[in-house]
Design an enzyme around this catalytic site. Structure first.
Site, mmCIF file in Angstrom:
data_model
loop_
_atom_site.group_PDB
_atom_site.id
_atom_site.type_symbol
_atom_site.label_atom_id
_atom_site.label_comp_id
_atom_site.label_asym_id
_atom_site.label_seq_id
_atom_site.Cartn_x
_atom_site.Cartn_y
_atom_site.Cartn_z
ATOM 1 N N ASP A 433 0.819 -1.206 0.000
ATOM 2 C CA ASP A 433 0.000 0.000 0.000
ATOM 3 C C ASP A 433 0.858 1.262 0.000
ATOM 4 O O ASP A 433 2.068 1.215 0.269
ATOM 5 C CB ASP A 433 -0.937 0.000 1.215
ATOM 6 N N ASP A 498 -10.623 1.788 -3.328
ATOM 7 C CA ASP A 498 -11.105 1.477 -1.986
ATOM 8 C C ASP A 498 -12.628 1.492 -1.916
ATOM 9 O O ASP A 498 -13.200 1.126 -0.893
ATOM 10 C CB ASP A 498 -10.541 2.469 -0.965
#
Length: 695
Positions: A433, A498
């Site tokens: 990430d 997301d």
């Protein structure tokens, strides 16, 4: 596709053509057909491969450079051209400014994609400041009509932007330090009447995960030029004598088959660049990611239970997301301290990983190596390792700062921590990430480090993959903030967004497929209501929207009732049965009447068709959808494999669709391409999945 350059004895080669394949039986020199223009220099300045600033050509220059304000105007001379059939290397030099350019153009015949880059070298004895260097300057014909790009933000990636060709210039510049949530730095340009399925399309994307600039500029000859390159911070690239800088690669393609043809070329090129093992890509495993199921409330017991439930559903990989390391109870602390939290995992992660593998699943782990929390042991030990500007406040995002990956000691430290995890645990997959933009990205010397940060990140990825060639990596950056052809050489999957709201995901995933192939598109079944939007969709629809990509689950199955658990397990099984056809071959996108959208995977004679309705229709009866890619395919047997819709209150049926659900119905490919395929009645938030095979 053809690319035609006119070689000149001592001047840079001229652009003559980039586009559809052409013959050149007898091509006159460009000067033979260009009468003098009024109010112009007495020496003609046609478009060459390196249009120079201050040369009398007033279009976009390929290079802006100077020596403390001097040597800003350039006159390049042609030194030599090397060609081996698939690759051209052109060496140019300016003996007055003492600058050399090396321009490389390579054509991959299997994908019909050009890879272009430029190297600049300082041949002088004083520093040379580089303000701009285009990877290439490509010509576009005067009759181009439409420019298509994308914009976006966190949880709303890949929003399409469609504009008419500019009368002057169109510029997209990103200064976030990473690719950004608009998607890859790329653009599609259509000729007259261009559509998804037909017409001339010119497309390009930059293989770079940092600041970038794209410009489409019009000159007074009526032509457009397309440039891409890295966008520099002030003073970022200063070459000492003898030093050089090479641009990121620009991938460019032409298709006479519209936007779909250009995207298919990109897919082929990305597949060839992706770091698959020598034996090729294996089927993309179904995986369950723990994040939206548990967030930070994880420990050995809860994750073992979650893994057991994942295996029952048919998951093949289990990924432990954020929250596993020491002191990580929320997003305010502990980034950089990559050791299992002894409170949550008193025996370390080994027992959990062993439980996962005993269930027949691979074990995956979330990491964010490029970041550090101010409240962490790493930051307290090495505050000098972060990107910062002395005297300026430290600006956090998600309570974190950015480590300076331009430093070899930082990269060595991160490799050691990751190596310790990978060598001590059966980790087959890293979710990598990157949860913030770069702001004041300064190094210890006070100079901008945006470029060095990307190069350093690439080096860390490359070192890990060399040490662990079987490792798979997902690129995530707050969702879709780092999706591009540069990182695609170092990862096997992208986290698209997301936002897992299935209705939102329909458009996002179609935007992703403009540039990247479906097997690299992370597409998960999320909770309902969706955590990012609060909207609710049925399980059948959520599973069907996730079907075409790399399928995953992002919820705790314990929250599902028996009916929804069965629907999800059915979706997993359907994906496994279809993934080989979804993830190989070509992809076509299209729009149908009355709000329908569709996509086809495979080949016209053996493929899958997915038709989606997100909102209620307005017509009295369901329309047919025209499928141009089926033209010339001959008789095709079409079976309706699945209609994903909410149970109860079924839509009206017809005998044709009953037959299509059984043995299938035969249509001629030309009929489907002209008259279209009849569709069943579909309620809002429903998906129809068809199989199409030669009859």
């Amino acid at each position: 596709m053809s690319l035609v350059l006119e070689k000149r004895s001592d001047l840079p080669p001229l652009w003559r053509w980039w586009g559809a394949r052409v013959g050149m039986t007898a091509l006159a020199s460009l000067s033979d057909g260009r009468p003098p223009a009024s109010f112009s220099l007495d020496v003609d300045q046609p478009l060459d491969v390196a249009p120079a600033f201050g040369s009398g050509r007033f279009g976009a220059p390929a290079l802006r450079a100077h020596r403390d304000g001097r040597s800003f105007s350039h006159r390049f001379r042609h030194v030599r051209t090397e060609a081996d059939g698939a690759r051209i290397l052109m060496l140019l030099t300016d003996p007055v400014a003492r600058i050399s350019l090396e321009q490389e153009v390579a054509l991959d015949a299997k994908s019909d994609v050009l890879t272009l880059s430029t190297l600049v070298r300082n041949d002088g004895d004083t520093p040379l400041s580089i303000e701009w260097l285009a990877a290439a300057t490509l010509p576009l014909p005067a009759d181009c009509e439409t420019l298509r790009a994308f914009t976006g933000r966190h949880t709303a990636e890949f929003a399409p932007v469609l504009v008419a060709m500019p009368s002057d210039s169109w510029v997209r510049e990103n200064r976030r330090g990473l690719t950004g949530h608009a998607g890859p730095p790329g653009v599609f340009i259509s000729g007259p009447g261009g559509t998804r399925h037909a017409g001339r399309t010119y497309a390009a994307q930059l293989a770079w995960s940092g600041n970038h600039r794209i410009e489409v500029a019009c000159d007074d000859d009526g032509l457009w030029t397309l440039q891409m390159g890295e966008a520099f911070a002030p003073g970022e690239i200063v070459l000492s004598p003898g030093a050089s800088y090479r641009t990121p690669a620009m991938l460019a393609t032409f298709s006479a088959d519209g936007l779909n043809g250009a995207s298919q070329n990109f897919h082929a090129a990305i597949r060839r660049r992706a770091p698959w093992p020598r034996e090729g890509m294996r089927p993309r495993p179904v995986h369950l990611n723990s994040w939206e199921g548990l967030y930070f409330a994880q420990d050995e017991s809860s994750l073992k239970e979650l893994a057991t439930r994942a295996a029952v559903l048919g998951a093949e990989r289990f990924v432990v997301d954020d929250g596993w390391f020491r002191g990580r109870d929320n997003d305010e602390a502990a980034l950089g301290d990559w050791v299992a939290d002894p409170r949550k995992y008193p025996r370390g992660l080994g027992p959990l990983a062993g439980h996962v593998t005993s269930l027949g699943m691979e074990f995956g782990l979330w990491v964010e190596p490029e970041m550090v929390s101010p409240d962490s042991d790493l930051f307290r030990a090495h505050p000098e390792w972060i990107l910062q500007i002395d005297g300026q406040p430290l600006l956090t995002a998600r309570h974190q700062l950015v480590l300076d990956l331009g430093r070899s000691d930082v990269r060595d430290h991160l490799f050691d921590r990751l190596d310790e995890l990978l060598s001590g645990l059966p980790i087959a997959y890293l979710k990598w990430d990157h949860n913030r933009d770069l702001v004041a990205a300064g190094g210890a010397d006070g100079r901008a480090r945006y470029h060095d940060q990307v190069v350093g990140a690439y080096a860390l990825f490359d070192r890990l993959l060399a040490a662990y060639p079987g490792l798979e990596i997902e690129a995530c950056a707050g969702g879709g903030g780092r999706i591009d052809a540069g990182i695609a050489e170092r990862c096997h999957r992208f986290w698209t967004s997301d936002c897992i709201d299935a209705t939102s995901r329909v458009e996002m995933q179609r935007g992703f497929l403009a540039f990247m192939p479906p097997e690299m598109m992370g597409s998960h079944v999320g909770a309902s209501p969706a955590h990012s939007t609060g909207r609710s969709q049925g399980m059948a629809f959520r599973s069907a929207v996730a079907l075409p990509g790399h399928f995953g689950i992002e919820l705790d199955p314990a929250t599902l009732d028996e009916a929804n658990e069965a629907l999800l397990a059915d979706g997993v099984a359907r994906y496994k049965a279809l993934r080989d056809r979804l993830h190989h071959g070509r992809v076509w996108l299209g729009e149908g009447p009355d709000g329908l959208v569709w996509q086809a995977h495979g080949e016209a004679g053996r493929g899958l068709l997915i038709v989606t309705r997100t909102a209620p229709g307005h017509l009295r009866r369901p329309p047919s959808i025209v499928l141009p890619h089926c033209a010339g395919a001959g008789p095709l047997r079409v079976r309706l494999l699945h209609l994903a819709s909410e149970a109860g209150h079924p839509a009206p049926d017809a005998p044709l669709f009953a037959r299509m659900r059984e043995a299938g119905e035969v249509f001629d490919g030309d009929w489907l391409a002209q008259a279209g395929l009849p569709t069943p009645a579909m309620k809002a938030e429903s998906v129809a999945v068809y199989e199409m095979e030669a009859a």
